[in-house]
Scaffold this active site. Structure first.
Site, PDB file in Angstrom:
ATOM      1  N   HIS A   1      -1.533   0.281  -9.534  1.00  0.00           N
ATOM      2  CA  HIS A   1      -2.218  -0.722  -8.707  1.00  0.00           C
ATOM      3  C   HIS A   1      -2.774  -1.857  -9.574  1.00  0.00           C
ATOM      4  O   HIS A   1      -3.953  -2.182  -9.511  1.00  0.00           O
ATOM      5  CB  HIS A   1      -3.337  -0.064  -7.888  1.00  0.00           C
ATOM      6  CG  HIS A   1      -3.638  -0.803  -6.624  1.00  0.00           C
ATOM      7  ND1 HIS A   1      -3.898  -0.182  -5.424  1.00  0.00           N
ATOM      8  CD2 HIS A   1      -3.709  -2.138  -6.355  1.00  0.00           C
ATOM      9  CE1 HIS A   1      -4.124  -1.080  -4.486  1.00  0.00           C
ATOM     10  NE2 HIS A   1      -4.019  -2.288  -5.032  1.00  0.00           N
TER      11      HIS A   1
ATOM     12  N   ARG B   1       0.872  -1.174   0.000  1.00  0.00           N
ATOM     13  CA  ARG B   1       0.000   0.000   0.000  1.00  0.00           C
ATOM     14  C   ARG B   1       0.907   1.221   0.000  1.00  0.00           C
ATOM     15  O   ARG B   1       1.981   1.214   0.615  1.00  0.00           O
ATOM     16  CB  ARG B   1      -0.906   0.030   1.239  1.00  0.00           C
ATOM     17  CG  ARG B   1      -2.073  -0.941   1.207  1.00  0.00           C
ATOM     18  CD  ARG B   1      -3.134  -0.553   0.165  1.00  0.00           C
ATOM     19  NE  ARG B   1      -4.272  -1.474   0.139  1.00  0.00           N
ATOM     20  CZ  ARG B   1      -4.383  -2.530  -0.649  1.00  0.00           C
ATOM     21  NH1 ARG B   1      -3.403  -2.812  -1.505  1.00  0.00           N
ATOM     22  NH2 ARG B   1      -5.458  -3.288  -0.622  1.00  0.00           N
TER      23      ARG B   1
ATOM     24  N   ASP C   1       3.793  -0.024  -7.327  1.00  0.00           N
ATOM     25  CA  ASP C   1       2.474  -0.333  -7.880  1.00  0.00           C
ATOM     26  C   ASP C   1       1.391   0.413  -7.108  1.00  0.00           C
ATOM     27  O   ASP C   1       0.216   0.361  -7.479  1.00  0.00           O
ATOM     28  CB  ASP C   1       2.204  -1.850  -7.790  1.00  0.00           C
ATOM     29  CG  ASP C   1       0.908  -2.244  -8.458  1.00  0.00           C
ATOM     30  OD1 ASP C   1       0.723  -1.871  -9.639  1.00  0.00           O
ATOM     31  OD2 ASP C   1       0.058  -2.896  -7.813  1.00  0.00           O
TER      32      ASP C   1
ATOM     33  N   GLU D   1      -3.077   7.668  -4.213  1.00  0.00           N
ATOM     34  CA  GLU D   1      -3.537   7.082  -5.478  1.00  0.00           C
ATOM     35  C   GLU D   1      -5.039   7.211  -5.704  1.00  0.00           C
ATOM     36  O   GLU D   1      -5.505   7.145  -6.848  1.00  0.00           O
ATOM     37  CB  GLU D   1      -3.121   5.611  -5.570  1.00  0.00           C
ATOM     38  CG  GLU D   1      -3.844   4.689  -4.590  1.00  0.00           C
ATOM     39  CD  GLU D   1      -3.423   3.223  -4.748  1.00  0.00           C
ATOM     40  OE1 GLU D   1      -2.216   2.955  -4.786  1.00  0.00           O
ATOM     41  OE2 GLU D   1      -4.322   2.362  -4.832  1.00  0.00           O
TER      42      GLU D   1
HETATM   43  P1  NAI Z   1      -1.377 -11.785   4.438  1.00  0.00           P
HETATM   44  O1  NAI Z   1      -2.251 -11.392   5.565  1.00  0.00           O
HETATM   45  O2  NAI Z   1      -1.404 -13.201   3.952  1.00  0.00           O
HETATM   46  O3  NAI Z   1       0.143 -11.454   4.785  1.00  0.00           O
HETATM   47  C1  NAI Z   1       0.541 -10.258   5.385  1.00  0.00           C
HETATM   48  C2  NAI Z   1       1.774 -10.567   6.219  1.00  0.00           C
HETATM   49  O4  NAI Z   1       2.287  -9.317   6.695  1.00  0.00           O
HETATM   50  C3  NAI Z   1       1.459 -11.442   7.437  1.00  0.00           C
HETATM   51  O5  NAI Z   1       2.339 -12.547   7.475  1.00  0.00           O
HETATM   52  C4  NAI Z   1       1.660 -10.498   8.599  1.00  0.00           C
HETATM   53  O6  NAI Z   1       2.141 -11.155   9.770  1.00  0.00           O
HETATM   54  C5  NAI Z   1       2.692  -9.535   8.027  1.00  0.00           C
HETATM   55  N1  NAI Z   1       2.790  -8.296   8.767  1.00  0.00           N
HETATM   56  C6  NAI Z   1       1.826  -7.646   9.486  1.00  0.00           C
HETATM   57  N2  NAI Z   1       2.339  -6.560  10.081  1.00  0.00           N
HETATM   58  C7  NAI Z   1       3.651  -6.528   9.743  1.00  0.00           C
HETATM   59  C8  NAI Z   1       4.717  -5.650  10.072  1.00  0.00           C
HETATM   60  N3  NAI Z   1       4.538  -4.614  10.890  1.00  0.00           N
HETATM   61  N4  NAI Z   1       5.946  -5.912   9.559  1.00  0.00           N
HETATM   62  C9  NAI Z   1       6.139  -6.976   8.749  1.00  0.00           C
HETATM   63  N5  NAI Z   1       5.174  -7.850   8.414  1.00  0.00           N
HETATM   64  C10 NAI Z   1       3.941  -7.618   8.902  1.00  0.00           C
HETATM   65  O7  NAI Z   1      -1.722 -10.758   3.271  1.00  0.00           O
HETATM   66  P2  NAI Z   1      -1.353 -10.885   1.719  1.00  0.00           P
HETATM   67  O8  NAI Z   1      -2.464 -11.538   0.984  1.00  0.00           O
HETATM   68  O9  NAI Z   1       0.010 -11.425   1.580  1.00  0.00           O
HETATM   69  O10 NAI Z   1      -1.392  -9.337   1.280  1.00  0.00           O
HETATM   70  C11 NAI Z   1      -0.494  -8.396   1.848  1.00  0.00           C
HETATM   71  C12 NAI Z   1      -0.883  -6.999   1.400  1.00  0.00           C
HETATM   72  O11 NAI Z   1      -0.658  -6.844   0.009  1.00  0.00           O
HETATM   73  C13 NAI Z   1      -2.374  -6.651   1.563  1.00  0.00           C
HETATM   74  O12 NAI Z   1      -2.667  -6.249   2.896  1.00  0.00           O
HETATM   75  C14 NAI Z   1      -2.553  -5.532   0.587  1.00  0.00           C
HETATM   76  O13 NAI Z   1      -2.316  -4.295   1.225  1.00  0.00           O
HETATM   77  C15 NAI Z   1      -1.460  -5.777  -0.449  1.00  0.00           C
HETATM   78  N6  NAI Z   1      -2.047  -6.175  -1.732  1.00  0.00           N
HETATM   79  C16 NAI Z   1      -1.740  -5.452  -2.839  1.00  0.00           C
HETATM   80  C17 NAI Z   1      -2.286  -5.768  -4.063  1.00  0.00           C
HETATM   81  C18 NAI Z   1      -1.948  -5.020  -5.317  1.00  0.00           C
HETATM   82  O14 NAI Z   1      -2.622  -5.193  -6.339  1.00  0.00           O
HETATM   83  N7  NAI Z   1      -0.908  -4.209  -5.317  1.00  0.00           N
HETATM   84  C19 NAI Z   1      -3.267  -6.877  -4.198  1.00  0.00           C
HETATM   85  C20 NAI Z   1      -3.458  -7.611  -2.972  1.00  0.00           C
HETATM   86  C21 NAI Z   1      -2.888  -7.254  -1.790  1.00  0.00           C
END
Ligand code: NAI
Length: 349
Positions: A306, A245, A269, A274
């Site tokens: 994005h 994000r 991205d 945005e």
């Molecule tokens: P997920 O919930 O499977 O993984 C997120 C990981 O980040 C977890 O392992 C969590 O413990 C970790 N985390 C939480 N706080 C943290 C911190 N302070 N420092 C380091 N790690 C931390 O989520 P997923 O599916 O992997 O997605 C992650 C993010 O990617 C989403 O929240 C979203 O913001 C972003 N995203 C972006 C997209 C895009 O098109 N650019 C599409 C989908 C998601």
């Protein structure tokens, strides 16, 4: 259930209609574009547009829709207390207000971690080997190689900040390239550790990395996690890729570091502001965002709007899960547990 669909592009419309049909058409999907023109988006959900959801049982919203207290209050006053988010992240949602107002909300936590991880790699490879610049040169019959020098990723250290669903896929791809992979994540995975991924605190990881990839959620801990202090820990010549994000990076600090030639390359991205730019064709408008305009001037910055999630598989999975969430909310009062919003009560009285 009658569903008011906000921020829908033609591809959202096609996949949602298809998924609803395959499920036996349980919902009436009301796409709020009113214009029905290919290429145009329906209105974003904001406090001003939330009233359009009156007489609908649910709204269906996307990543840049405003789900703050004001919007939720307008929705609740209009009698609409169910939301199907077509995305994984929910940083745009006021959790306290949603809980107080009794909203039932489903999201799509893992539609295709591969889509986002692969785009992250696409940005990294492009920015390292200057593929976007090479393409422009060759089109002009400029076949010189000066200025296109990259580095081998093999043998380099890459840090993945946020090694969840997306970060784990990314870590595996980076291991396949022959990188040493470090993960920064409060929750550690035995599977990744067994594959050779090392877990380190943020500061230590940053000092050791040539590549830093952001794939964490935006929350209080990660807001402006990349700032002047943490950038100073990264060696000069680091590659930074953000597919998480925008607000995980302090953009002003990033620009300062780019001017100082601190980064070898930056792939973005996502961008803090945005909402005012992405997902629309603004090619005939004057760009008003001076910070974004400055980012565009750096030849070692590559920006996509994005689109990391944007694969056929991901769109189909988003639509299918969204319809499932709406059905579960309507019939059982809550989405499937796996699709609930962490920190929000799954059911309401
Ligand atoms: P997920 O919930 O499977 O993984 C997120 C990981 O980040 C977890 O392992 C969590 O413990 C970790 N985390 C939480 N706080 C943290 C911190 N302070 N420092 C380091 N790690 C931390 O989520 P997923 O599916 O992997 O997605 C992650 C993010 O990617 C989403 O929240 C979203 O913001 C972003 N995203 C972006 C997209 C895009 O098109 N650019 C599409 C989908 C998601």
């Amino acid at each position: 259930m009658r569903v008011a669909v906000f921020s829908a592009r033609p591809y959202d419309r096609r996949t949602l209609i298809d998924a609803n049909r395959k499920a036996g058409s349980p919902h009436e999907m009301d796409f709020l574009d009113g214009r029905s023109t290919e290429g145009q988006t329906g209105p974003r959900l904001t406090p001003r547009t939330a009233g359009l959801a009156a007489e609908h049982g649910a709204v269906c919203a996307f990543t840049n829709d405003d789900l703050g207290r004001e919007t939720l209050t307008v929705l609740a006053d209009a009698g609409c207390r169910s939301i199907a988010l077509r995305c994984a992240g929910f940083n745009n949602l006021d959790l306290d207000a949603a809980s107080e107002l009794g909203f039932r909300i489903g999201r799509v936590p893992a539609y295709s971690p591969h889509a986002v991880a692969e785009h992250t790699i696409g940005l990294l490879l492009s920015i390292n080997r200057k593929i976007h610049r090479a393409h422009a040169r060759v089109r002009e019959q400029n076949f010189a190689l000066e200025g296109l020098l990259g580095v081998d990723l093999h043998g380099k250290t890459a840090t993945v900040i946020g090694a969840g669903a997306i970060g784990a896929v990314l870590a595996k791809i980076l291991l396949g390239f022959g990188c040493r992979v470090i993960a920064v994540d409060p929750s550690e995975s035995d599977e990744l550790r067994a594959m050779g991924v090392e877990y380190l605190p943020l500061e230590e990881a940053l000092t050791r990395s040539t590549v830093v990839c952001l794939t964490c959620p935006l929350n209080e801990q990660t807001y402006h996690m990349v700032n002047a202090e943490t950038i100073a820990l990264m060696p000069r010549g680091t590659f930074l890729i953000n597919t998480a994000r925008g607000a995980v990076i302090d953009t002003t600090a990033l620009i300062r570091a780019l001017k100082d030639e601190h980064f070898a390359g930056v792939g973005l991205d996502v961008y803090e502001e945005e909402q005012a730019l992405f997902f629309e064709d603004r090619s005939t408008s004057i760009l008003q965002d001076d910070v974004f305009a400055r980012l565009l001037t750096f030849s070692n910055v590559l920006i996509t709007s994005h689109q990391a999630f944007f694969t056929r598989e991901a769109l189909d999975a988003i639509a299918t899960t969204t319809i499932e969430n709406l059905t579960a909310i309507e019939t059982q009062g809550s989405p499937p547990a796996a699709n609930a919003i962490p920190g929000l009560p799954a059911t309401v009285d």
